[in-house]
Design a protein around this motif. Sequence first.
Motif, mmCIF file in Angstrom:
data_model
loop_
_atom_site.group_PDB
_atom_site.id
_atom_site.type_symbol
_atom_site.label_atom_id
_atom_site.label_comp_id
_atom_site.label_asym_id
_atom_site.label_seq_id
_atom_site.Cartn_x
_atom_site.Cartn_y
_atom_site.Cartn_z
ATOM 1 N N LEU A 24 0.820 -1.216 0.000
ATOM 2 C CA LEU A 24 0.000 0.000 0.000
ATOM 3 C C LEU A 24 0.855 1.268 0.000
ATOM 4 C CD1 LEU A 24 -2.816 -1.027 2.498
ATOM 5 C CD2 LEU A 24 -2.997 -0.805 0.011
ATOM 6 N N LEU A 25 2.047 1.186 0.567
ATOM 7 C CA LEU A 25 2.955 2.331 0.587
ATOM 8 C C LEU A 25 3.765 2.476 -0.701
ATOM 9 C CD1 LEU A 25 4.287 2.130 4.253
ATOM 10 C CD2 LEU A 25 2.650 3.763 3.292
ATOM 11 N N GLY A 26 3.617 1.540 -1.643
ATOM 12 C CA GLY A 26 4.280 1.655 -2.933
ATOM 13 C C GLY A 26 5.550 0.833 -3.078
ATOM 14 N N PHE A 27 5.755 -0.139 -2.223
ATOM 15 C CA PHE A 27 6.938 -0.987 -2.312
ATOM 16 C C PHE A 27 6.605 -2.281 -3.046
ATOM 17 C CE2 PHE A 27 7.956 1.707 1.253
ATOM 18 C CZ PHE A 27 9.300 1.970 1.079
ATOM 19 N N VAL A 28 7.595 -2.837 -3.731
ATOM 20 C CA VAL A 28 7.452 -4.099 -4.449
ATOM 21 C C VAL A 28 8.628 -4.989 -4.067
ATOM 22 C CG1 VAL A 28 7.500 -5.167 -6.734
ATOM 23 C CG2 VAL A 28 6.237 -3.064 -6.399
ATOM 24 N N LEU A 29 8.358 -6.259 -3.783
ATOM 25 C CA LEU A 29 9.421 -7.237 -3.529
ATOM 26 C C LEU A 29 9.619 -8.046 -4.804
ATOM 27 C CD1 LEU A 29 8.472 -8.399 0.050
ATOM 28 C CD2 LEU A 29 10.399 -6.994 -0.606
ATOM 29 N N TRP A 30 10.851 -8.103 -5.279
ATOM 30 C CA TRP A 30 11.186 -8.725 -6.553
ATOM 31 C C TRP A 30 12.308 -9.727 -6.319
ATOM 32 C CZ3 TRP A 30 9.132 -8.362 -11.356
ATOM 33 C CH2 TRP A 30 9.904 -8.733 -12.444
ATOM 34 N N VAL A 31 12.026 -11.023 -6.478
ATOM 35 C CA VAL A 31 13.021 -12.068 -6.247
ATOM 36 C C VAL A 31 13.024 -13.012 -7.446
ATOM 37 C CG1 VAL A 31 13.694 -13.983 -4.745
ATOM 38 C CG2 VAL A 31 12.683 -11.930 -3.756
ATOM 39 N N ASN A 32 14.201 -13.302 -7.978
ATOM 40 C CA ASN A 32 14.357 -14.213 -9.112
ATOM 41 C C ASN A 32 13.444 -13.844 -10.276
ATOM 42 O OD1 ASN A 32 16.320 -15.699 -7.827
ATOM 43 N ND2 ASN A 32 14.861 -17.141 -6.960
ATOM 44 N N ASN A 33 13.442 -12.568 -10.636
ATOM 45 C CA ASN A 33 12.648 -12.041 -11.750
ATOM 46 C C ASN A 33 11.154 -12.287 -11.603
ATOM 47 O OD1 ASN A 33 14.814 -10.904 -13.096
ATOM 48 N ND2 ASN A 33 15.339 -12.849 -14.058
ATOM 49 N N ALA A 34 10.645 -12.229 -10.388
ATOM 50 C CA ALA A 34 9.216 -12.399 -10.163
ATOM 51 C C ALA A 34 8.796 -11.638 -8.905
ATOM 52 C CB ALA A 34 8.874 -13.874 -10.010
ATOM 53 N N HIS A 119 -1.638 4.366 -25.979
ATOM 54 C CA HIS A 119 -0.813 4.826 -24.863
ATOM 55 C C HIS A 119 -1.108 3.977 -23.641
ATOM 56 C CE1 HIS A 119 0.252 8.197 -27.278
ATOM 57 N NE2 HIS A 119 0.858 8.817 -26.293
ATOM 58 N N SER A 120 -0.080 3.779 -22.822
ATOM 59 C CA SER A 120 -0.204 3.067 -21.556
ATOM 60 C C SER A 120 0.384 3.919 -20.452
ATOM 61 C CB SER A 120 0.556 1.740 -21.603
ATOM 62 O OG SER A 120 -0.070 0.834 -22.441
ATOM 63 N N LYS A 121 0.016 3.577 -19.229
ATOM 64 C CA LYS A 121 0.641 4.204 -18.064
ATOM 65 C C LYS A 121 1.736 3.263 -17.570
ATOM 66 C CE LYS A 121 -2.721 7.353 -16.292
ATOM 67 N NZ LYS A 121 -2.101 8.540 -16.773
ATOM 68 N N TYR A 122 2.896 3.823 -17.297
ATOM 69 C CA TYR A 122 4.035 3.058 -16.811
ATOM 70 C C TYR A 122 4.393 3.521 -15.407
ATOM 71 C CZ TYR A 122 4.584 1.465 -21.561
ATOM 72 O OH TYR A 122 4.358 0.886 -22.783
ATOM 73 N N THR A 123 4.539 2.555 -14.509
ATOM 74 C CA THR A 123 4.973 2.850 -13.152
ATOM 75 C C THR A 123 6.421 2.411 -13.020
ATOM 76 O OG1 THR A 123 2.730 2.410 -12.376
ATOM 77 C CG2 THR A 123 4.462 2.508 -10.717
ATOM 78 N N LEU A 124 7.270 3.323 -12.585
ATOM 79 C CA LEU A 124 8.688 3.024 -12.410
ATOM 80 C C LEU A 124 8.979 2.854 -10.933
ATOM 81 C CD1 LEU A 124 8.780 5.428 -14.966
ATOM 82 C CD2 LEU A 124 10.861 4.099 -15.075
ATOM 83 N N PHE A 125 9.651 1.757 -10.606
ATOM 84 C CA PHE A 125 10.055 1.445 -9.238
ATOM 85 C C PHE A 125 11.572 1.472 -9.182
ATOM 86 C CE2 PHE A 125 6.018 -0.692 -9.880
ATOM 87 C CZ PHE A 125 5.317 -0.395 -8.726
ATOM 88 N N LYS A 126 12.117 2.233 -8.240
ATOM 89 C CA LYS A 126 13.568 2.342 -8.079
ATOM 90 C C LYS A 126 14.037 1.384 -6.997
ATOM 91 C CE LYS A 126 17.174 5.761 -7.490
ATOM 92 N NZ LYS A 126 17.467 7.172 -7.258
ATOM 93 N N SER A 127 15.200 0.792 -7.209
ATOM 94 C CA SER A 127 15.745 -0.189 -6.270
ATOM 95 C C SER A 127 16.211 0.468 -4.981
ATOM 96 C CB SER A 127 16.910 -0.914 -6.934
ATOM 97 O OG SER A 127 17.521 -1.787 -6.027
ATOM 98 N N VAL A 128 15.770 -0.106 -3.861
ATOM 99 C CA VAL A 128 16.272 0.285 -2.546
ATOM 100 C C VAL A 128 17.404 -0.661 -2.167
ATOM 101 C CG1 VAL A 128 15.676 0.517 -0.102
ATOM 102 C CG2 VAL A 128 14.045 1.205 -1.858
ATOM 103 N N ASN A 129 17.195 -1.942 -2.424
ATOM 104 C CA ASN A 129 18.215 -2.979 -2.289
ATOM 105 C C ASN A 129 17.896 -4.034 -3.351
ATOM 106 O OD1 ASN A 129 16.336 -4.866 -1.192
ATOM 107 N ND2 ASN A 129 16.677 -4.049 0.849
ATOM 108 N N PRO A 130 18.641 -5.118 -3.446
ATOM 109 C CA PRO A 130 18.418 -6.053 -4.565
ATOM 110 C C PRO A 130 17.010 -6.648 -4.676
ATOM 111 C CG PRO A 130 20.534 -6.484 -3.555
ATOM 112 C CD PRO A 130 19.848 -5.469 -2.697
ATOM 113 N N ILE A 131 16.238 -6.694 -3.600
ATOM 114 C CA ILE A 131 14.899 -7.281 -3.719
ATOM 115 C C ILE A 131 13.769 -6.303 -3.442
ATOM 116 C CG2 ILE A 131 15.697 -9.600 -3.166
ATOM 117 C CD1 ILE A 131 14.414 -9.207 -0.386
ATOM 118 N N LEU A 132 14.060 -5.131 -2.913
ATOM 119 C CA LEU A 132 13.029 -4.169 -2.544
ATOM 120 C C LEU A 132 13.070 -2.963 -3.470
ATOM 121 C CD1 LEU A 132 10.823 -3.461 -0.454
ATOM 122 C CD2 LEU A 132 12.608 -2.321 0.863
ATOM 123 N N PHE A 133 11.918 -2.659 -4.068
ATOM 124 C CA PHE A 133 11.804 -1.529 -4.975
ATOM 125 C C PHE A 133 10.699 -0.612 -4.475
ATOM 126 C CE2 PHE A 133 13.893 -4.712 -7.393
ATOM 127 C CZ PHE A 133 14.677 -4.053 -8.331
#
Length: 175
Positions: A24-34, A119-133
């Motif tokens: 809800l705060l806008g964070f994404v967890l990304w591990v092994n390309n998923a 046209h599409s909307k794109y959301t960009l997530f910046k890396s905080v560490n290798p798994i947290l964006f």
Amino acid sequence: MKKAIYSLSIFLTSVVTMFVVMKLLGFVLWVNNALLDKWMSLIGLFAVPAFVYVLLRNKEVKQSKVIKVTIFIVMIHAGWLWWSIQQPYNYTYIESNQIISSPYLVYENQNWTLKEKLHSKYTLFKSVNPILFVKESVRDGDAGLVDGIRWSGGNTIKKDNSIYINTKYGNLLVK
């Protein structure tokens, strides 16, 4: 044995709750390309109802109320799991390089609008560490850029003090 199950359900429920708050705060967890959404919803499907059931049983709530609340929570988590499985894979990973200092995740929302092109909307997530964006910005761009980056590669270019991801399908503004 009951104490171990209760302790495990408390731990897993707190992990799932922390995941939902981070989402809800806008964070994404990304591990092994998923994304971890499917796994967290699967864990929540078992852990949260077990925790609520044991918690309500210990509070001496009527049995019918315990069952109704537990069934309601199972239905919510089953819906979350169904939704997370049905989500299209519209994410791509951009490595850091000389132009961008940290990796990015790009998400394409495929609710297309027709202006002169799709046209599409794109959301960009910046890396905080290798798994947290963390969510950085939402931009408009030509439809299909995520697939273009994923299959053909996207290189970053700097033009007029702005950074773009360049593909053969178009450019996406990063900063």
